[in-house]
Design a protein around this motif. Structure first.
Motif, PDB file in Angstrom:
ATOM      1  N   SER A  93      54.345  16.306  33.720  1.00  0.00           N
ATOM      2  CA  SER A  93      55.269  15.316  34.271  1.00  0.00           C
ATOM      3  C   SER A  93      55.089  13.987  33.552  1.00  0.00           C
ATOM      4  O   SER A  93      54.058  13.711  32.941  1.00  0.00           O
ATOM      5  CB  SER A  93      55.024  15.126  35.772  1.00  0.00           C
ATOM      6  OG  SER A  93      53.790  14.466  35.985  1.00  0.00           O
ATOM      7  N   LEU A  94      56.100  13.155  33.636  1.00  0.00           N
ATOM      8  CA  LEU A  94      56.067  11.853  32.981  1.00  0.00           C
ATOM      9  C   LEU A  94      54.947  10.991  33.538  1.00  0.00           C
ATOM     10  O   LEU A  94      54.260  10.300  32.779  1.00  0.00           O
ATOM     11  CB  LEU A  94      57.420  11.152  33.134  1.00  0.00           C
ATOM     12  CG  LEU A  94      57.566   9.814  32.438  1.00  0.00           C
ATOM     13  CD1 LEU A  94      57.378   9.982  30.938  1.00  0.00           C
ATOM     14  CD2 LEU A  94      58.905   9.195  32.740  1.00  0.00           C
ATOM     15  N   ALA A  95      54.723  11.058  34.834  1.00  0.00           N
ATOM     16  CA  ALA A  95      53.654  10.260  35.447  1.00  0.00           C
ATOM     17  C   ALA A  95      52.282  10.656  34.903  1.00  0.00           C
ATOM     18  O   ALA A  95      51.442   9.794  34.628  1.00  0.00           O
ATOM     19  CB  ALA A  95      53.688  10.430  36.967  1.00  0.00           C
ATOM     20  N   LYS A  96      52.061  11.945  34.718  1.00  0.00           N
ATOM     21  CA  LYS A  96      50.779  12.413  34.183  1.00  0.00           C
ATOM     22  C   LYS A  96      50.609  12.018  32.721  1.00  0.00           C
ATOM     23  O   LYS A  96      49.523  11.660  32.294  1.00  0.00           O
ATOM     24  CB  LYS A  96      50.658  13.932  34.332  1.00  0.00           C
ATOM     25  CG  LYS A  96      50.465  14.384  35.754  1.00  0.00           C
ATOM     26  CD  LYS A  96      50.379  15.890  35.839  1.00  0.00           C
ATOM     27  CE  LYS A  96      50.252  16.350  37.261  1.00  0.00           C
ATOM     28  NZ  LYS A  96      50.205  17.812  37.354  1.00  0.00           N
ATOM     29  N   VAL A  97      51.688  12.084  31.954  1.00  0.00           N
ATOM     30  CA  VAL A  97      51.628  11.707  30.541  1.00  0.00           C
ATOM     31  C   VAL A  97      51.338  10.222  30.399  1.00  0.00           C
ATOM     32  O   VAL A  97      50.579   9.802  29.528  1.00  0.00           O
ATOM     33  CB  VAL A  97      52.945  12.088  29.812  1.00  0.00           C
ATOM     34  CG1 VAL A  97      52.980  11.522  28.413  1.00  0.00           C
ATOM     35  CG2 VAL A  97      53.111  13.595  29.783  1.00  0.00           C
ATOM     36  N   LYS A  98      51.930   9.405  31.283  1.00  0.00           N
ATOM     37  CA  LYS A  98      51.701   7.957  31.241  1.00  0.00           C
ATOM     38  C   LYS A  98      50.237   7.611  31.489  1.00  0.00           C
ATOM     39  O   LYS A  98      49.684   6.727  30.852  1.00  0.00           O
ATOM     40  CB  LYS A  98      52.553   7.247  32.293  1.00  0.00           C
ATOM     41  CG  LYS A  98      54.003   7.146  31.961  1.00  0.00           C
ATOM     42  CD  LYS A  98      54.733   6.413  33.075  1.00  0.00           C
ATOM     43  CE  LYS A  98      56.208   6.322  32.850  1.00  0.00           C
ATOM     44  NZ  LYS A  98      56.893   5.608  33.939  1.00  0.00           N
ATOM     45  N   LYS A  99      49.599   8.304  32.429  1.00  0.00           N
ATOM     46  CA  LYS A  99      48.218   7.995  32.812  1.00  0.00           C
ATOM     47  C   LYS A  99      47.171   8.610  31.889  1.00  0.00           C
ATOM     48  O   LYS A  99      46.109   8.044  31.694  1.00  0.00           O
ATOM     49  CB  LYS A  99      47.937   8.498  34.235  1.00  0.00           C
ATOM     50  CG  LYS A  99      48.553   7.663  35.317  1.00  0.00           C
ATOM     51  CD  LYS A  99      48.008   8.091  36.652  1.00  0.00           C
ATOM     52  CE  LYS A  99      49.091   8.702  37.489  1.00  0.00           C
ATOM     53  NZ  LYS A  99      48.619   9.188  38.764  1.00  0.00           N
ATOM     54  N   SER A 100      47.461   9.748  31.337  1.00  0.00           N
ATOM     55  CA  SER A 100      46.466  10.522  30.598  1.00  0.00           C
ATOM     56  C   SER A 100      46.141   9.924  29.236  1.00  0.00           C
ATOM     57  O   SER A 100      46.995   9.371  28.551  1.00  0.00           O
ATOM     58  CB  SER A 100      46.964  11.946  30.412  1.00  0.00           C
ATOM     59  OG  SER A 100      46.040  12.676  29.666  1.00  0.00           O
ATOM     60  N   LYS A 101      44.881  10.080  28.859  1.00  0.00           N
ATOM     61  CA  LYS A 101      44.435   9.682  27.530  1.00  0.00           C
ATOM     62  C   LYS A 101      43.945  10.894  26.735  1.00  0.00           C
ATOM     63  O   LYS A 101      43.391  10.740  25.654  1.00  0.00           O
ATOM     64  CB  LYS A 101      43.323   8.646  27.639  1.00  0.00           C
ATOM     65  CG  LYS A 101      43.799   7.342  28.221  1.00  0.00           C
ATOM     66  CD  LYS A 101      42.730   6.301  28.191  1.00  0.00           C
ATOM     67  CE  LYS A 101      43.260   5.012  28.771  1.00  0.00           C
ATOM     68  NZ  LYS A 101      42.350   3.913  28.594  1.00  0.00           N
TER      69      LYS A 101
END
Length: 136
Positions: free
Chosen positions: A104-112
């Motif tokens: 999801s977009l939210a997970k991609v935004k947070k993940s490093k």
């Protein structure tokens, strides 16, 4: 086609490694801009693609195979070194984790994970190129 490659395996491997390095370094240079662009996207603006679709999963895996996994296999087969096997396994697992769980977009935004994976990949490829062409 095989006649073009026969006897030039080193050149083909070198070109492949430099393409991978170019892609990775380009991503690292643009990482900050990519994160800023992702932060500007709201969830309402997300694409109408089902991130859990099987066809998208196959596409991501095929892309990852050409971008990373093939290199890991070649590095393991060429060196046979335990350290290379372990490093390849760690990078492979990080890549598979990203494909399967950062959907999801939210997970991609947070993940490093992607950022650290590309750093590890870049260092691994550069080290392999130096090692391989030093032993030839």
């Amino acid at each position: 086609m095989t006649d073009l490659i026969t006897g030039r395996e080193d050149l083909v491997l070198l070109i492949y490694c430099f393409i991978l390095l170019w892609v990775n370094v380009s991503y690292l240079r643009e990482h900050k801009k990519i994160k800023e662009s992702l932060a500007e996207i709201s969830s309402e603006e997300e694409l109408d693609i089902n991130p859990h679709s099987f066809s998208l999963l196959l596409f991501m895996m095929a892309f990852s195979f050409l971008r990373s996994w093939l290199f890991y296999i070649l590095a393991i087969l060429i060196t046979g070194n335990l350290f290379v096997i372990i490093l390849s396994a760690v990078l492979f697992i990080a890549n598979v984790y990203q494909i399967l769980f950062e959907t999801s977009l939210a997970k991609v935004k947070k993940s490093k994970v992607r950022f650290y994976h590309v750093i590890g990949d870049t260092v691994f490829i550069a080290g392999f190129v130096i090692y391989y062409f030093a032993i030839i």
